[in-house]
Design a protein around this motif. Structure first.
Motif, PDB file in Angstrom:
ATOM      1  N   LEU A 262       0.854  -1.190   0.000  1.00 21.38           N
ATOM      2  CA  LEU A 262       0.000   0.000   0.000  1.00 21.38           C
ATOM      3  C   LEU A 262       0.890   1.240   0.000  1.00 21.38           C
ATOM      4  CD1 LEU A 262      -2.388  -1.322   2.797  1.00 21.38           C
ATOM      5  CD2 LEU A 262      -2.889  -1.250   0.340  1.00 21.38           C
ATOM      6  N   PRO A 263       0.773   2.108  -1.007  1.00 21.31           N
ATOM      7  CA  PRO A 263       1.728   3.211  -1.176  1.00 21.31           C
ATOM      8  C   PRO A 263       1.616   4.289  -0.096  1.00 21.31           C
ATOM      9  CG  PRO A 263      -0.107   3.443  -2.699  1.00 21.31           C
ATOM     10  CD  PRO A 263      -0.289   2.110  -2.030  1.00 21.31           C
ATOM     11  N   LEU A 264       2.755   4.933   0.169  1.00 17.26           N
ATOM     12  CA  LEU A 264       2.839   6.057   1.102  1.00 17.26           C
ATOM     13  C   LEU A 264       3.486   7.240   0.395  1.00 17.26           C
ATOM     14  CD1 LEU A 264       4.186   4.274   4.325  1.00 17.26           C
ATOM     15  CD2 LEU A 264       1.878   5.180   4.004  1.00 17.26           C
ATOM     16  N   ALA A 265       3.038   8.450   0.745  1.00 16.41           N
ATOM     17  CA  ALA A 265       3.665   9.658   0.202  1.00 16.41           C
ATOM     18  C   ALA A 265       5.018   9.872   0.865  1.00 16.41           C
ATOM     19  CB  ALA A 265       2.767  10.867   0.421  1.00 16.41           C
ATOM     20  N   ASN A 266       5.111   9.585   2.147  1.00 16.00           N
ATOM     21  CA  ASN A 266       6.366   9.690   2.891  1.00 16.00           C
ATOM     22  C   ASN A 266       6.287   8.786   4.116  1.00 16.00           C
ATOM     23  OD1 ASN A 266       5.013  11.336   5.017  1.00 16.00           O
ATOM     24  ND2 ASN A 266       4.924  12.839   3.346  1.00 16.00           N
ATOM     25  N   VAL A 267       7.429   8.585   4.736  1.00 11.47           N
ATOM     26  CA  VAL A 267       7.515   7.685   5.889  1.00 11.47           C
ATOM     27  C   VAL A 267       7.803   8.505   7.147  1.00 11.47           C
ATOM     28  CG1 VAL A 267       8.805   5.770   6.917  1.00 11.47           C
ATOM     29  CG2 VAL A 267       8.308   5.760   4.473  1.00 11.47           C
ATOM     30  N   PRO A 268       6.991   8.351   8.204  1.00  8.02           N
ATOM     31  CA  PRO A 268       7.283   9.055   9.458  1.00  8.02           C
ATOM     32  C   PRO A 268       8.660   8.669   9.991  1.00  8.02           C
ATOM     33  CG  PRO A 268       5.075   8.094   9.497  1.00  8.02           C
ATOM     34  CD  PRO A 268       5.759   7.557   8.275  1.00  8.02           C
ATOM     35  N   TYR A 278      -2.880   1.087   8.471  1.00  9.00           N
ATOM     36  CA  TYR A 278      -2.971   1.979   7.307  1.00  9.00           C
ATOM     37  C   TYR A 278      -4.431   2.404   7.170  1.00  9.00           C
ATOM     38  CZ  TYR A 278      -2.092   3.197   2.293  1.00  9.00           C
ATOM     39  OH  TYR A 278      -1.956   3.816   1.070  1.00  9.00           O
ATOM     40  N   GLY A 279      -4.684   3.701   7.246  1.00 12.56           N
ATOM     41  CA  GLY A 279      -6.058   4.196   7.182  1.00 12.56           C
ATOM     42  C   GLY A 279      -6.310   5.012   5.931  1.00 12.56           C
ATOM     43  N   VAL A 280      -7.366   4.675   5.216  1.00 14.51           N
ATOM     44  CA  VAL A 280      -7.735   5.456   4.034  1.00 14.51           C
ATOM     45  C   VAL A 280      -9.259   5.511   3.940  1.00 14.51           C
ATOM     46  CG1 VAL A 280      -7.553   3.417   2.524  1.00 14.51           C
ATOM     47  CG2 VAL A 280      -7.443   5.720   1.528  1.00 14.51           C
ATOM     48  N   ARG A 281      -9.771   6.704   3.713  1.00 17.04           N
ATOM     49  CA  ARG A 281     -11.231   6.868   3.634  1.00 17.04           C
ATOM     50  C   ARG A 281     -11.751   6.353   2.290  1.00 17.04           C
ATOM     51  NH1 ARG A 281     -13.094   9.259   7.985  1.00 17.04           N
ATOM     52  NH2 ARG A 281     -11.770  10.698   9.168  1.00 17.04           N
ATOM     53  N   PRO A 282     -12.999   5.861   2.268  1.00 21.73           N
ATOM     54  CA  PRO A 282     -13.564   5.301   1.030  1.00 21.73           C
ATOM     55  C   PRO A 282     -13.511   6.245  -0.161  1.00 21.73           C
ATOM     56  CG  PRO A 282     -14.945   4.724   2.893  1.00 21.73           C
ATOM     57  CD  PRO A 282     -13.910   5.686   3.415  1.00 21.73           C
ATOM     58  N   GLU A 283     -13.695   7.546   0.074  1.00 28.75           N
ATOM     59  CA  GLU A 283     -13.702   8.501  -1.034  1.00 28.75           C
ATOM     60  C   GLU A 283     -12.295   8.823  -1.528  1.00 28.75           C
ATOM     61  OE1 GLU A 283     -14.342  10.984   2.783  1.00 28.75           O
ATOM     62  OE2 GLU A 283     -14.730   8.951   2.028  1.00 28.75           O
ATOM     63  N   HIS A 284     -11.262   8.338  -0.818  1.00 29.40           N
ATOM     64  CA  HIS A 284      -9.882   8.577  -1.218  1.00 29.40           C
ATOM     65  C   HIS A 284      -9.261   7.372  -1.931  1.00 29.40           C
ATOM     66  CE1 HIS A 284      -9.811  11.767   2.201  1.00 29.40           C
ATOM     67  NE2 HIS A 284     -10.266  12.264   1.061  1.00 29.40           N
ATOM     68  N   LEU A 285     -10.122   6.457  -2.394  1.00 29.87           N
ATOM     69  CA  LEU A 285      -9.693   5.333  -3.223  1.00 29.87           C
ATOM     70  C   LEU A 285     -10.204   5.566  -4.638  1.00 29.87           C
ATOM     71  CD1 LEU A 285     -10.515   2.418  -0.759  1.00 29.87           C
ATOM     72  CD2 LEU A 285      -8.229   2.966  -1.606  1.00 29.87           C
ATOM     73  N   GLU A 286      -9.342   5.357  -5.623  1.00 27.14           N
ATOM     74  CA  GLU A 286      -9.752   5.566  -7.011  1.00 27.14           C
ATOM     75  C   GLU A 286      -9.332   4.373  -7.869  1.00 27.14           C
ATOM     76  OE1 GLU A 286      -5.891   8.459  -7.881  1.00 27.14           O
ATOM     77  OE2 GLU A 286      -7.878   9.309  -7.528  1.00 27.14           O
ATOM     78  N   LEU A 335      -7.440  -0.664  -7.104  1.00 28.85           N
ATOM     79  CA  LEU A 335      -7.729   0.537  -6.318  1.00 28.85           C
ATOM     80  C   LEU A 335      -6.424   1.206  -5.901  1.00 28.85           C
ATOM     81  CD1 LEU A 335     -10.546  -0.908  -4.037  1.00 28.85           C
ATOM     82  CD2 LEU A 335     -10.848   0.700  -5.922  1.00 28.85           C
ATOM     83  N   ARG A 336      -6.348   2.507  -6.143  1.00 27.68           N
ATOM     84  CA  ARG A 336      -5.151   3.262  -5.738  1.00 27.68           C
ATOM     85  C   ARG A 336      -5.530   4.283  -4.668  1.00 27.68           C
ATOM     86  NH1 ARG A 336      -2.432   6.236 -10.483  1.00 27.68           N
ATOM     87  NH2 ARG A 336      -4.252   7.605 -10.243  1.00 27.68           N
ATOM     88  N   PRO A 337      -4.945   4.177  -3.472  1.00 26.20           N
ATOM     89  CA  PRO A 337      -5.217   5.186  -2.437  1.00 26.20           C
ATOM     90  C   PRO A 337      -4.586   6.526  -2.810  1.00 26.20           C
ATOM     91  CG  PRO A 337      -4.252   3.167  -1.509  1.00 26.20           C
ATOM     92  CD  PRO A 337      -4.074   3.104  -2.996  1.00 26.20           C
ATOM     93  N   ARG A 338      -5.285   7.595  -2.492  1.00 28.78           N
ATOM     94  CA  ARG A 338      -4.704   8.928  -2.662  1.00 28.78           C
ATOM     95  C   ARG A 338      -3.716   9.138  -1.519  1.00 28.78           C
ATOM     96  NH1 ARG A 338      -8.894  13.534  -2.308  1.00 28.78           N
ATOM     97  NH2 ARG A 338      -9.908  12.212  -3.868  1.00 28.78           N
ATOM     98  N   THR A 339      -2.431   9.034  -1.806  1.00 33.14           N
ATOM     99  CA  THR A 339      -1.425   8.962  -0.735  1.00 33.14           C
ATOM    100  C   THR A 339      -1.403  10.214   0.142  1.00 33.14           C
ATOM    101  OG1 THR A 339       0.252   9.738  -2.314  1.00 33.14           O
ATOM    102  CG2 THR A 339       0.072   7.356  -1.962  1.00 33.14           C
ATOM    103  N   SER A 340      -1.780  11.363  -0.413  1.00 27.10           N
ATOM    104  CA  SER A 340      -1.783  12.594   0.393  1.00 27.10           C
ATOM    105  C   SER A 340      -2.851  12.566   1.476  1.00 27.10           C
ATOM    106  CB  SER A 340      -2.002  13.811  -0.511  1.00 27.10           C
ATOM    107  OG  SER A 340      -3.262  13.713  -1.172  1.00 27.10           O
ATOM    108  N   ALA A 341      -3.821  11.658   1.338  1.00 25.79           N
ATOM    109  CA  ALA A 341      -4.917  11.580   2.315  1.00 25.79           C
ATOM    110  C   ALA A 341      -4.842  10.335   3.185  1.00 25.79           C
ATOM    111  CB  ALA A 341      -6.261  11.613   1.579  1.00 25.79           C
TER     112      ALA A 341
END
Length: 353
Positions: A262-268, A278-286, A335-341
């Protein structure tokens, strides 16, 4: 109007503590919603503010006055209950005027206030009716009118819409918010419905097991939840949670037990190899060709959007699309998560990283 200060308030029943040092600052004229699952302590806290429950420790202030030991009728508050609590043998007008009659207010003042409240709530044609002759929404408006007539410093609402059907709840939600914008009276509103909280509040207080998980503006809680509980409670459909571990090398991602990446924009910082959620809201999947492989389980068209339940590995996740979708159960999609969200939560503590 007045501010309300709830400071380090605790409540115990027979030695069992149900509120654990709750502190909430409420500004003059603010609309604050206490939200959380059943048993979280929100209604108990509201009843303590109203004076219907004793405070074990801590202080509650209305304006400049500490009201811990002040009788409910002397707190200058008005409460709207879930079950309306109207007198069945009294007309709408008499129900609205009852508290003022008890105080011995002049008849002319009573008539003026009842007339004004009836105008605000559209109750003028119903003043001579009895509660049995009213719909659920009309009864709730009468209960609100009775509160308005008192002209209190603080309005308290205890799940006032839970007995209404879905369409009427939406209409009454708008009426209560419009009423607050008109009167600008400090309001504390209790509900378990996070949609009510999001649409009505200036400030939301999320409670769980007698403690405050987070408080803030509705969109702040939605965009920046403090922990996994708040993230899962605020938002409908709820946020998807997938367990895995952080991989910082190469393209940063979270890898699940079955190898899904599952992709990440950056790593803490200092999180490489850390077990996370890993948390992603339903509307942030495309839908995207380079997305994660998923098998469609259920398709739920609602008209304005389509909800798709899909299985990733051995876990079901929900995605929401504004566009019409032609996918069917059993088909594979990506499905691709919007990594910024995307949100990452510590698997042990539940706190957002």
């Amino acid at each position: 109007m007045a501010s309300v200060q709830i400071h380090d308030v605790r409540k115990s029943f027979a030695g069992f503590e149900v509120l654990h040092g709750v502190s909430i600052p409420i500004e003059d004229g603010e609309f604050v919603v206490l939200v959380g699952p059943s048993g979280c302590g929100k209604s108990t806290l509201l009843r303590m503010l109203a004076g219907l429950e004793n405070i074990t420790s801590g202080t509650i202030s209305i304006g400049d006055r500490v009201v811990n030991n002040v009788h409910p009728k002397e707190r200058d508050i008005a409460m709207v209950f879930q079950n309306y609590a109207l007198y069945p043998h009294m007309t709408v007008s008499d129900n609205m005027a009852f508290s003022m009659k008890l105080r011995g207010a002049p008849k002319s003042e009573i008539e003026t206030r009842v007339s004004k409240a009836a105008d605000i709530l559209g109750l003028k044609p119903l003043l001579d009716r009895y509660p049995r002759q009213l719909s659920g929404g009309q009864r709730q408006r009468v209960a609100m009118g009775r509160a308005i007539v008192r002209d209190p410093q603080v309005f308290l609402f205890d799940e006032p819409l839970s007995n209404l059907d879905a369409k009427l709840r939406v209409a009454m939600r708008t009426e209560i918010k419009e009423l607050h914008q008109r009167l600008k009276t400090t309001t504390v509103y209790v509900t378990h419905d996070q949609i009510e909280a999001m649409t009505m509040a200036d400030k939301i207080v999320v409670m769980h097991d007698g403690v405050i998980e987070q408080m803030g503006a509705p969109l702040d809680l939605y965009d920046r939840p403090a922990n996994q509980f708040v993230a899962g409670f605020i938002g409908s459909p709820a946020m998807n949670f997938i367990e895995g571990k952080v991989v910082a090398s190469g393209s940063p991602h979270v890898e699940t037990a079955n190898g899904t990446k599952l992709p990440l924009a950056n790593v803490p910082a200092n999180s490489d190899g850390k077990p996370v959620v890993y948390g992603v809201r339903p509307e942030h999947l495309e839908l995207a060709d380079d997305g994660v492989l998923a098998e469609v389980v259920v398709v739920e068209p609602t008209g304005s959007e389509t909800q798709v339940v899909a299985r990733v590995g051995n876990q079901d996740i929900i995605s929401v699309f504004r566009e019409r979708q032609t996918v069917r159960p059993g088909e594979n999609i990506r499905l691709r998560p919007r990594t910024s969200a995307v949100h990452l939560f510590d698997k042990e503590t539940g706190k957002r990283l």
